[in-house]
Write a protein that holds these residues in place. Structure first.
Motif, PDB file in Angstrom:
ATOM      1  N   CYS A 167       9.150 -21.526 -33.828  1.00 48.97           N
ATOM      2  CA  CYS A 167       7.776 -21.633 -34.325  1.00 48.97           C
ATOM      3  C   CYS A 167       7.660 -22.829 -35.256  1.00 48.97           C
ATOM      4  O   CYS A 167       8.441 -22.954 -36.213  1.00 48.97           O
ATOM      5  CB  CYS A 167       7.374 -20.357 -35.075  1.00 48.97           C
ATOM      6  N   ASN A 168       6.697 -23.721 -34.971  1.00 52.28           N
ATOM      7  CA  ASN A 168       6.455 -24.899 -35.787  1.00 52.28           C
ATOM      8  C   ASN A 168       4.972 -24.977 -36.115  1.00 52.28           C
ATOM      9  O   ASN A 168       4.119 -24.774 -35.244  1.00 52.28           O
ATOM     10  CB  ASN A 168       6.891 -26.170 -35.058  1.00 52.28           C
ATOM     11  N   PRO A 169       4.620 -25.307 -37.394  1.00 47.94           N
ATOM     12  CA  PRO A 169       3.208 -25.352 -37.783  1.00 47.94           C
ATOM     13  C   PRO A 169       2.593 -26.728 -37.537  1.00 47.94           C
ATOM     14  O   PRO A 169       3.265 -27.760 -37.633  1.00 47.94           O
ATOM     15  CB  PRO A 169       3.264 -25.039 -39.282  1.00 47.94           C
ATOM     16  N   LEU A 170       1.275 -26.746 -37.230  1.00 53.02           N
ATOM     17  CA  LEU A 170       0.461 -27.956 -37.203  1.00 53.02           C
ATOM     18  C   LEU A 170      -0.390 -27.911 -38.466  1.00 53.02           C
ATOM     19  O   LEU A 170      -1.197 -27.020 -38.654  1.00 53.02           O
ATOM     20  CB  LEU A 170      -0.425 -28.005 -35.960  1.00 53.02           C
ATOM     21  N   ARG A 171      -0.223 -28.913 -39.340  1.00 49.60           N
ATOM     22  CA  ARG A 171      -0.839 -28.863 -40.665  1.00 49.60           C
ATOM     23  C   ARG A 171      -2.098 -29.717 -40.725  1.00 49.60           C
ATOM     24  O   ARG A 171      -2.243 -30.691 -39.969  1.00 49.60           O
ATOM     25  CB  ARG A 171       0.154 -29.342 -41.732  1.00 49.60           C
ATOM     26  N   ASP A 172      -3.012 -29.365 -41.665  1.00 51.71           N
ATOM     27  CA  ASP A 172      -4.207 -30.162 -41.890  1.00 51.71           C
ATOM     28  C   ASP A 172      -3.918 -31.238 -42.928  1.00 51.71           C
ATOM     29  O   ASP A 172      -2.763 -31.445 -43.332  1.00 51.71           O
ATOM     30  CB  ASP A 172      -5.371 -29.266 -42.331  1.00 51.71           C
ATOM     31  N   GLU A 173      -4.983 -31.937 -43.370  1.00 52.19           N
ATOM     32  CA  GLU A 173      -4.780 -33.041 -44.313  1.00 52.19           C
ATOM     33  C   GLU A 173      -4.284 -32.566 -45.662  1.00 52.19           C
ATOM     34  O   GLU A 173      -3.739 -33.357 -46.445  1.00 52.19           O
ATOM     35  CB  GLU A 173      -6.083 -33.826 -44.499  1.00 52.19           C
ATOM     36  N   HIS A 174      -4.450 -31.277 -45.974  1.00 50.66           N
ATOM     37  CA  HIS A 174      -3.963 -30.725 -47.235  1.00 50.66           C
ATOM     38  C   HIS A 174      -2.575 -30.101 -47.106  1.00 50.66           C
ATOM     39  O   HIS A 174      -2.062 -29.545 -48.079  1.00 50.66           O
ATOM     40  CB  HIS A 174      -4.939 -29.675 -47.761  1.00 50.66           C
ATOM     41  N   GLY A 175      -1.993 -30.199 -45.934  1.00 51.80           N
ATOM     42  CA  GLY A 175      -0.657 -29.643 -45.730  1.00 51.80           C
ATOM     43  C   GLY A 175      -0.630 -28.179 -45.394  1.00 51.80           C
ATOM     44  O   GLY A 175       0.450 -27.586 -45.310  1.00 51.80           O
ATOM     45  N   ARG A 176      -1.795 -27.565 -45.205  1.00 53.10           N
ATOM     46  CA  ARG A 176      -1.843 -26.139 -44.847  1.00 53.10           C
ATOM     47  C   ARG A 176      -1.754 -25.979 -43.336  1.00 53.10           C
ATOM     48  O   ARG A 176      -2.366 -26.776 -42.598  1.00 53.10           O
ATOM     49  CB  ARG A 176      -3.129 -25.497 -45.368  1.00 53.10           C
ATOM     50  N   PRO A 177      -1.027 -24.976 -42.864  1.00 54.14           N
ATOM     51  CA  PRO A 177      -0.915 -24.764 -41.407  1.00 54.14           C
ATOM     52  C   PRO A 177      -2.261 -24.398 -40.794  1.00 54.14           C
ATOM     53  O   PRO A 177      -2.956 -23.508 -41.263  1.00 54.14           O
ATOM     54  CB  PRO A 177       0.088 -23.599 -41.293  1.00 54.14           C
ATOM     55  N   ARG A 178      -2.661 -25.137 -39.733  1.00 53.82           N
ATOM     56  CA  ARG A 178      -3.873 -24.834 -38.981  1.00 53.82           C
ATOM     57  C   ARG A 178      -3.556 -24.048 -37.717  1.00 53.82           C
ATOM     58  O   ARG A 178      -4.337 -23.211 -37.282  1.00 53.82           O
ATOM     59  CB  ARG A 178      -4.581 -26.130 -38.596  1.00 53.82           C
ATOM     60  N   ARG A 179      -2.449 -24.349 -37.121  1.00 53.23           N
ATOM     61  CA  ARG A 179      -1.998 -23.679 -35.902  1.00 53.23           C
ATOM     62  C   ARG A 179      -0.485 -23.516 -35.971  1.00 53.23           C
ATOM     63  O   ARG A 179       0.214 -24.251 -36.658  1.00 53.23           O
ATOM     64  CB  ARG A 179      -2.354 -24.489 -34.647  1.00 53.23           C
ATOM     65  N   TRP A 180      -0.003 -22.532 -35.255  1.00 53.14           N
ATOM     66  CA  TRP A 180       1.432 -22.332 -35.077  1.00 53.14           C
ATOM     67  C   TRP A 180       1.732 -22.423 -33.585  1.00 53.14           C
ATOM     68  O   TRP A 180       1.157 -21.671 -32.794  1.00 53.14           O
ATOM     69  CB  TRP A 180       1.871 -20.974 -35.620  1.00 53.14           C
ATOM     70  N   TYR A 181       2.604 -23.358 -33.219  1.00 54.58           N
ATOM     71  CA  TYR A 181       3.010 -23.521 -31.828  1.00 54.58           C
ATOM     72  C   TYR A 181       4.406 -22.917 -31.659  1.00 54.58           C
ATOM     73  O   TYR A 181       5.334 -23.253 -32.399  1.00 54.58           O
ATOM     74  CB  TYR A 181       3.011 -25.001 -31.446  1.00 54.58           C
ATOM     75  N   THR A 182       4.488 -22.032 -30.696  1.00 53.59           N
ATOM     76  CA  THR A 182       5.724 -21.278 -30.490  1.00 53.59           C
ATOM     77  C   THR A 182       6.248 -21.530 -29.090  1.00 53.59           C
ATOM     78  O   THR A 182       5.541 -21.313 -28.100  1.00 53.59           O
ATOM     79  CB  THR A 182       5.480 -19.767 -30.688  1.00 53.59           C
TER      80      THR A 182
END
Length: 748
Positions: free
Chosen positions: A376-391
């Motif tokens: 599982c790896n996160p896709l982060r927004d401009e603030h560094g918060r995860p927007r999506r998790w790709y598994t």
């Protein structure tokens, strides 16, 4: 105009007075002169006052009250003088004319005052008006300047707005529904590609709408105008050159003060955005096809672990649709034993926002479970918060099976290493042993079930290992199970495994010995001690090659060769109903009886040399020869404990040997077991209650000084296998070290 001139001339005080009074004198003088002239031409002028009255009126009117009174006095004086000198006609009514002069002077003076007052008021009003006009003119100039500035700013803003509309491909419009009048901005003309001199109408708009969208646009506009609702729709425009534009129309419904409906809104050319969306959609379709056609399972989750997407491979594996998967409970997808671990792992990692990797089992559409590796790896927004998790989910079933197989083989190997093995190899030259080994070499390459019989200590497990080493399963695990050493309530769990919660103490799932031996060989020692229910399960394994874990419902296929052994005669047990006859026939496919040591005395010297060498190297001693008398004693002894007893005697003698010549204490060979044989003691213990069984074992331990193995050990005294006795000691919670302490204190 004269008034204005005199007023101008008399603007200075001194000159004004002189001119005003001079006017009185000159006007009266002119009247008198005019009288003399008239007398010259008319000898008897009858009314001198014609001229003097004019003089008085002129003076009062133009010069004011003071000069007018002066003109009155001068006129009266001149009339009196002319009358006195008989210049006028005889009997001239001087007094009446003087009174007439006075009345006329008063009237003219009053009119003059009124006129002057009116003139003053008029001048004041004029001045006030001129001041107000000047003030208003200044305000108008200022307002005009502000208007010009505002107009310039509006023109600048209009230019900005026009440029912004041009850059954003957004035009504005206004539409009065009642009058049908439509206003377009410059960019709106550009979007619809009409000339700016063209008066826009609804028909011109519909003329540009794509034929496939025209009905929908007409219906949308009609419904919105009837309901006085906002306009918000998309449509396509078909240009004269054949190009297609995508348009978005947005306009709120406004109601004027008179109640008329108007729309003021914007039209945006979204062709570029639509084309970009189409390209993105095509890319997404291609990517989704790649993901769906790939063998790896891919899932997309939200930041709160909500399920968003699962590719086709994963959906086909689970046998679900995307909507069913999104609402499917986790226990339907994940193995129950892995569910809690997976939940804890993902929750901790998702909260921290760090990538994670773990292994769990997923349920297949047919109900079977396979191992998968989750990355599982996160896709982060401009603030560094995860927007999506790709598994990414990878099938590791084969690898896991290989690891489990290797682990199971290692477990089995460690178990065999930890156990005190009786031999490292078969030793002997007797014909009886050669006959057994000949039969072993013939049946070993097959998968036939073998039943090995013989007394305790004859090496039945060693023969079973020989079967395994010479078979095609030699590269796989060899698992040995002593059925008599395991409590009757746990033997089924030991052989076939159990599920989590199957019974008290089953805190996790455990693999049974049959699963550990998958592809290899399982050796069931003391098979005659199996309880009835376990015999049925073993019969199913031999017949159907399948079993179920304790507490489980899933059927497990097995590929294991079964070799059984017993030191009992199973025929009496079959007759007594304690052992199933059908199981016996399944086990007794290829029977082999291992001869006792007293029937192969030719092997005793060879075994003695083998054990001396083995234990001497272990103890670090150098033994070069064997005492002849000791060898004779060993050959003459009847060996009720068979090779195991011989092994124990040699080990003890090597430990005590102080010379290079090996010898055996004769007293060790004269002692006989307390009972007649191992069978009676084992059967006796199995039939006793737990309290009585504990007393018997404690008595044997007390007699042996706490020793379990060896010729004088408790196992020999009771006539049962050492591992069987050890198991019973553990299950009954007997402290065997207590008896060693008691024995040491007695000896001291």
């Amino acid at each position: 105009m004269a008034n204005s001139g005199i007023s101008t001339l008399t603007s200075r005080p001194i000159l004004a007075v002189a001119l005003r009074y001079g006017l009185a004198v000159s006007s009266v003088a002119a009247a008198v002169g005019a009288t003399f002239l008239e007398r010259h031409y008319h000898p008897f002028p009858g009314f001198i006052s014609h001229f003097t009255l004019v003089a008085i009126a002129i003076t009062f009117w133009y010069a004011g009250s003071g000069p007018g009174l002066l003109a009155f006095l001068l006129s009266g004086l001149s009339s009196s003088l002319l009358a006195t000198n008989h210049f006028l006609a005889p009997n001239f009514p001087l007094k009446r004319f003087i009174i007439l002069y006075a009345i006329f002077s008063l009237l003219v003076g009053w009119f003059s005052v009124v006129r002057r007052r009116a003139e003053r008021l008029l001048l004041e009003a004029r001045d006030n008006l001129e001041f107000r006009v000047a003030e208003r003119t200044g305000e108008l100039k200022k307002a005009n300047e502000q208007l010009q500035n505002t107009q310039a700013e509006l023109r600048l803003r209009e230019a900005y707005l026009a440029e912004a509309q041009k850059l954003s491909h957004t035009g504005s419009f206004g539409w009065s529904v009642l009058s049908g009048h439509i206003y377009w901005s410059e960019e709106t003309y550009n979007i619809f590609e009409y000339d700016r001199t063209t008066e826009p109408t609804l028909e011109l708009v519909l003329l540009r709408v794509h034929p496939d969208d025209k009905n929908l646009v007409q219906q949308t506009i009609a419904r919105a105008s009837e309901a006085r609702a906002n306009l918000d729709f998309d449509c396509r425009l078909l240009m004269p050159g054949g190009a297609v534009k995508h348009l978005h129309v947005l306009a709120p419904a406004l109601e004027t003060s008179s109640g008329n409906l108007e729309y003021v809104g914007a039209v945006t050319d979204v062709t570029a955005a639509k084309q970009a969306e189409e390209k993105i959609r095509q890319s997404e379709i291609e990517l989704r096809q790649i993901m769906d056609l790939g063998p790896q399972q891919v899932a997309v989750l939200g930041p709160d672990r909500s399920r968003l997407y699962l590719n086709k491979s994963a959906l086909d594996y689970h046998g679900l649709t995307l909507e069913e998967w999104r609402s499917c409970p986790p226990d339907r997808l994940v193995h129950p034993d892995d569910l809690e671990r997976a939940e804890n792992e993902t929750q901790r990692k998702f909260l921290s926002g760090s990538p994670c990797e773990f292994e769990i089992r997923l349920r297949r559409r047919d109900g079977q479970y396979r191992w998968f590796l989750f990355r599982c790896n996160p896709l982060r927004d401009e603030h560094g918060r995860p927007r999506r998790w790709y598994t990414a989910v990878t099938d590791i079933e084969d690898r896991k099976r290989a690891e489990e197989r290797l682990q199971n083989e290692n477990v089995a190997l460690r178990e065999e290493i930890d156990k005190a093995s009786m031999f490292e190899e078969i030793v002997g030259v007797s014909p009886a042993l050669h006959a057994v080994l000949s039969r072993v070499s013939k049946v070993a390459p097959t998968d036939s079930t073998v039943l090995i019989t013989g007394e305790t200590g004859t090496g039945k497990e060693l023969i079973a290992r020989a079967f395994h080493k010479r078979s095609q399963r030699c590269s796989r695990a060899f698992v040995s199970v002593n059925c008599a050493a395991i409590p009757r309530d746990l033997i089924a769990s030991e052989l076939f495994g159990h599920e989590k919660g199957a019974f008290t103490g089953a805190t996790q799932r455990r693999l049974g010995r049959f699963e550990l031996a998958e592809g290899g060989t399982i050796f069931l020692d003391e098979v005659g001690e199996l309880p009835a229910e376990t015999q049925i399960a073993l019969l199913r394994v031999l017949q159907e090659h399948e079993f179920e874990r304790v507490g489980g419902t899933a059927t497990i296929r097995t590929n294991v060769r079964v070799i059984a052994a017993t030191n009992r005669d199973l025929q009496p047990a079959i007759s007594a109903g304690t052992f199933r006859s059908d199981l016996f026939y399944r086990l007794n496919v290829f029977p082999i009886e291992v001869p006792p040591l007293r029937e192969r005395r030719e092997d005793i010297p060879v075994l003695v040399e083998y054990f001396i060498d083995r234990y001497a190297r272990k103890a670090g001693k150098n033994i070069r020869g064997i005492n002849k008398h000791s060898l004779e004693l060993l050959q003459l002894y009847h060996w009720p404990g068979n090779i195991r007893e011989l092994q124990n005697v040699i080990e003890r003698s090597v430990i005590l040997c102080e010379t290079e010549n090996f010898s055996v204490d004769e007293r060790w060979l004269s002692r006989q077991p307390r009972a007649t044989g191992p069978k009676s003691h084992l059967g006796l213990l199995s039939r006793k209650a737990a309290g009585e069984e504990k007393e018997i074992i404690e008595g044997a331990l007390r007699e042996s000084g706490g020793r379990v193995s060896g010729p004088s050990g408790a196992a020999t005294i009771l006539g049962i296998h050492r591992s069987t006795l050890e198991s019973k000691i553990m299950s009954l919670k007997i402290d065997k070290y207590r008896f060693k302490t008691e024995s040491a204190s007695k000896n001291s």
